[in-house]
Design an enzyme around this catalytic site. Structure first.
Site, PDB file in Angstrom:
ATOM      1  N   HIS A  67       0.830  -1.166   0.040  1.00 59.57           N
ATOM      2  CA  HIS A  67      -0.141   0.115   0.065  1.00 59.57           C
ATOM      3  C   HIS A  67       0.702   1.144   0.003  1.00 59.57           C
ATOM      4  O   HIS A  67       1.766   1.271   0.685  1.00 59.57           O
ATOM      5  CB  HIS A  67      -0.966   0.100   1.253  1.00 59.57           C
ATOM      6  CG  HIS A  67      -1.711   1.189   1.260  1.00 59.57           C
ATOM      7  ND1 HIS A  67      -3.030   1.543   0.757  1.00 59.57           N
ATOM      8  CD2 HIS A  67      -1.322   2.333   2.104  1.00 59.57           C
ATOM      9  CE1 HIS A  67      -3.432   2.484   1.065  1.00 59.57           C
ATOM     10  NE2 HIS A  67      -2.449   3.341   1.731  1.00 59.57           N
ATOM     11  N   ASP A 146     -15.845   0.429   6.237  1.00 56.84           N
ATOM     12  CA  ASP A 146     -15.069   1.446   6.244  1.00 56.84           C
ATOM     13  C   ASP A 146     -15.792   2.509   5.126  1.00 56.84           C
ATOM     14  O   ASP A 146     -15.218   3.755   5.278  1.00 56.84           O
ATOM     15  CB  ASP A 146     -13.627   0.997   5.223  1.00 56.84           C
ATOM     16  CG  ASP A 146     -12.773   2.258   5.110  1.00 56.84           C
ATOM     17  OD1 ASP A 146     -12.319   3.000   6.244  1.00 56.84           O
ATOM     18  OD2 ASP A 146     -12.280   2.517   3.835  1.00 56.84           O
ATOM     19  N   ARG A 153     -16.338  10.407   8.157  1.00 53.34           N
ATOM     20  CA  ARG A 153     -15.200  11.347   8.493  1.00 53.34           C
ATOM     21  C   ARG A 153     -14.831  12.269   7.443  1.00 53.34           C
ATOM     22  O   ARG A 153     -14.523  13.468   7.693  1.00 53.34           O
ATOM     23  CB  ARG A 153     -13.789  10.131   8.301  1.00 53.34           C
ATOM     24  CG  ARG A 153     -13.572   9.215   9.619  1.00 53.34           C
ATOM     25  CD  ARG A 153     -12.871   8.264   9.418  1.00 53.34           C
ATOM     26  NE  ARG A 153     -11.420   8.571   9.279  1.00 53.34           N
ATOM     27  CZ  ARG A 153     -10.368   8.113   8.593  1.00 53.34           C
ATOM     28  NH1 ARG A 153     -10.814   6.852   7.758  1.00 53.34           N
ATOM     29  NH2 ARG A 153      -9.359   8.635   8.279  1.00 53.34           N
ATOM     30  N   SER A 168      -8.598   2.158   8.945  1.00 50.61           N
ATOM     31  CA  SER A 168      -9.238   2.139   7.433  1.00 50.61           C
ATOM     32  C   SER A 168      -8.348   1.290   6.354  1.00 50.61           C
ATOM     33  O   SER A 168      -8.851   0.471   5.709  1.00 50.61           O
ATOM     34  CB  SER A 168      -9.338   3.793   7.066  1.00 50.61           C
ATOM     35  OG  SER A 168      -9.742   3.667   5.842  1.00 50.61           O
ATOM     36  N   LYS A 172      -8.622  -2.928   5.137  1.00 47.63           N
ATOM     37  CA  LYS A 172      -8.936  -3.320   3.555  1.00 47.63           C
ATOM     38  C   LYS A 172      -7.799  -4.245   3.088  1.00 47.63           C
ATOM     39  O   LYS A 172      -8.062  -5.176   2.164  1.00 47.63           O
ATOM     40  CB  LYS A 172      -8.997  -2.298   2.923  1.00 47.63           C
ATOM     41  CG  LYS A 172     -10.167  -1.362   2.996  1.00 47.63           C
ATOM     42  CD  LYS A 172     -10.313  -0.046   2.081  1.00 47.63           C
ATOM     43  CE  LYS A 172      -9.463   1.019   3.000  1.00 47.63           C
ATOM     44  NZ  LYS A 172      -9.606   2.382   2.450  1.00 47.63           N
TER      45      LYS A 172
HETATM   46  N1  URA Z   1      -6.654   5.996   2.813  1.00 47.62           N
HETATM   47  C1  URA Z   1      -7.622   5.327   3.278  1.00 47.62           C
HETATM   48  O1  URA Z   1      -8.017   4.294   2.678  1.00 47.62           O
HETATM   49  N2  URA Z   1      -8.041   5.491   4.574  1.00 47.62           N
HETATM   50  C2  URA Z   1      -8.038   6.497   5.347  1.00 47.62           C
HETATM   51  O2  URA Z   1      -8.442   6.811   6.407  1.00 47.62           O
HETATM   52  C3  URA Z   1      -6.894   7.649   4.791  1.00 47.62           C
HETATM   53  C4  URA Z   1      -6.451   7.372   3.197  1.00 47.62           C
END
Ligand code: URA
Length: 425
Positions: A67, A146, A153, A168, A172
């Site tokens: 990521h 999420d 958010r 978050s 994932k």
């Molecule tokens: N990217 C995400 O997937 N979640 C976040 O909270 C911030 C950046």
């Protein structure tokens, strides 16, 4: 708070909690923080809010992903995923789209005619069994918690919270059923987190939580002050990715690919240490095995494979560049050595030309962008080309000047530095 975390996440997904109740919970975390134990509980509950992928037993140490917190010209995933698959790993890569100055892997891949990123989980599973990798978009089946939490958010200014970002992102990745993960956390002028200390804190938090959930996770901290590589813009970045997959990539991009790949090959037990892993990735870029995997993926996901078949060393022969585009060269106005290229100015110029989205509903022009011709450390004379801008219409007023001012030219030679500032293992 930890006892009721699973109940709260259930309430987020089944709708029994109102928006106000979810926002109150998110604000409490935003204001007070969350300890590591509770962040792991939150992340596990979010992961379990939807489908969690499982893989054949014999792959238990082989399923990996990366990521990146995002940046300008960041095409590492497009090179790394095929290289990892060429080295025997299994890569179910789920990526995002670009927003604002930051590009997105899905938009870049979609500049390949016909390339589909909307595979179902079952189609992805079959493809990984056949060729070892798939690169797709987020599906509704994974981590539904999420989606609602992130949207709330976004409208309540509670994005910038380390435990909320951690849960978050890691939930994932954890839903992909990974055994190992590498996180590329950027810091600098064009990074999600400008400040290195903040980026380090985010990286450490994500590594602690992901390792606490049984995923072998490392963090690479790297600078995002200058664009990564030479290409910025979707199709242009695919061309540079292909060049890198064929062993002819820019040094900074290749270094990030080799180091992140080396870490994952070590974590998977394929090699003894990350240096041997980095060499294995480097070899895959030079013996055409990584490029072959990339072609297999393009083919499997419906992309026009012919674009890459012939002389891929010639950018214009790729069919990715739009012949109707206009081009404008920007020239050096003094002699010297390039000592800075401001990623943010280049990214905002490309965004203005249509290469990205100012808001989520914008459509992307895959062809426009820029190719940097003079990189950091290069010696230039007055009149040398610094960058070529590819655009569809006349350039907006002031854009050339702003791109030109992104370049700083020193009267002294400039040392090249690695973009990697720290590895957290
Ligand atoms: N990217 C995400 O997937 N979640 C976040 O909270 C911030 C950046």
């Amino acid at each position: 708070m930890s006892d009721s975390i699973a109940d709260i996440v259930n309430g987020v997904v089944d709708g029994s909690l109102s928006d106000e109740q979810v926002i109150r919970y998110l604000k409490k975390i935003f204001d007070e923080g969350l300890d590591e134990y509770s962040t792991i509980k939150l992340t596990e509950s979010m992961r379990d809010s939807g489908q969690v992928l499982s893989w054949p037993k014999e792959w238990s140490h082989l399923v990996v992903d990366k990521h990146s917190t995002g940046g300008v010209g960041d095409k590492v995933s497009i090179v790394l995923a095929p290289a990892l698959a060429a080295c025997g790993l299994k890569v179910p890569m789920i990526s995002g789209r670009g927003l604002g100055h930051t590009g997105g892997t899905l938009d870049k891949l979609e500049s390949i005619a016909g390339f589909r990123v909307d595979l179902s989980i079952d189609q992805m599973r079959v493809q990984i069994e056949q060729i070892g990798l798939a690169m797709i978009g987020q599906t509704d089946a994974l981590v539904p918690a999420d989606r609602r939490m992130y949207a709330l958010r976004d409208v309540t200014n509670t994005i910038a919270s380390i435990p909320l970002i951690t849960s978050s992102i890691v939930s994932k990745k954890a839903a992909e059923g990974l055994s190992a993960l590498v996180l590329d956390v950027k810091h600098g002028r064009a990074a999600f987190m400008e400040d290195r200390k903040q980026a380090q804190a985010l990286g450490q938090s994500m590594a602690d939580v992901a390792n606490g959930m049984g995923i072998s996770t490392s963090v690479v901290l790297s600078t995002m002050d200058q664009p990564l590589g030479c290409a910025v813009g979707n199709a242009l970045e695919i061309v540079e990715s292909v060049e890198t997959l064929c062993g002819r990539g820019p040094h900074d991009l290749e270094e990030l690919v080799c180091v992140q790949g080396g870490i994952l090959l070590e974590a998977s037990g394929i090699v003894e240490d990350m240096d041997k892993g980095a060499l294995m990735i480097h070899n895959s870029l030079n013996d055409s095995s990584a490029f072959t995997k990339f072609l297999e993926m393009v083919d499997a996901q419906g992309g026009n494979h012919d674009d890459f078949a012939s002389d891929y060393s010639m950018l214009s022969s790729l069919g990715l560049l739009d012949e109707n585009l206009l081009s404008t060269e920007i020239y050096a106005d003094k002699n010297g050595w390039i000592d800075d290229i401001d990623a943010m100015s280049i990214a905002l110029a490309c965004l203005e030309l249509g290469s990205g989205r100012k808001v989520l509903t914008d459509t992307v022009d895959h062809s426009v962008g820029a190719i940097i011709e003079a990189q950091i450390g290069d010696e230039v004379d007055i009149g040398d080309t610094l960058i070529v801008i590819y655009h569809r219409n006349e350039l907006p007023k002031g854009l050339s000047e702003s791109v030109c001012s992104a370049f700083s030219i020193s009267s002294e030679p400039v040392d090249l530095e690695s973009r990697i500032t720290q590895i957290i293992r």
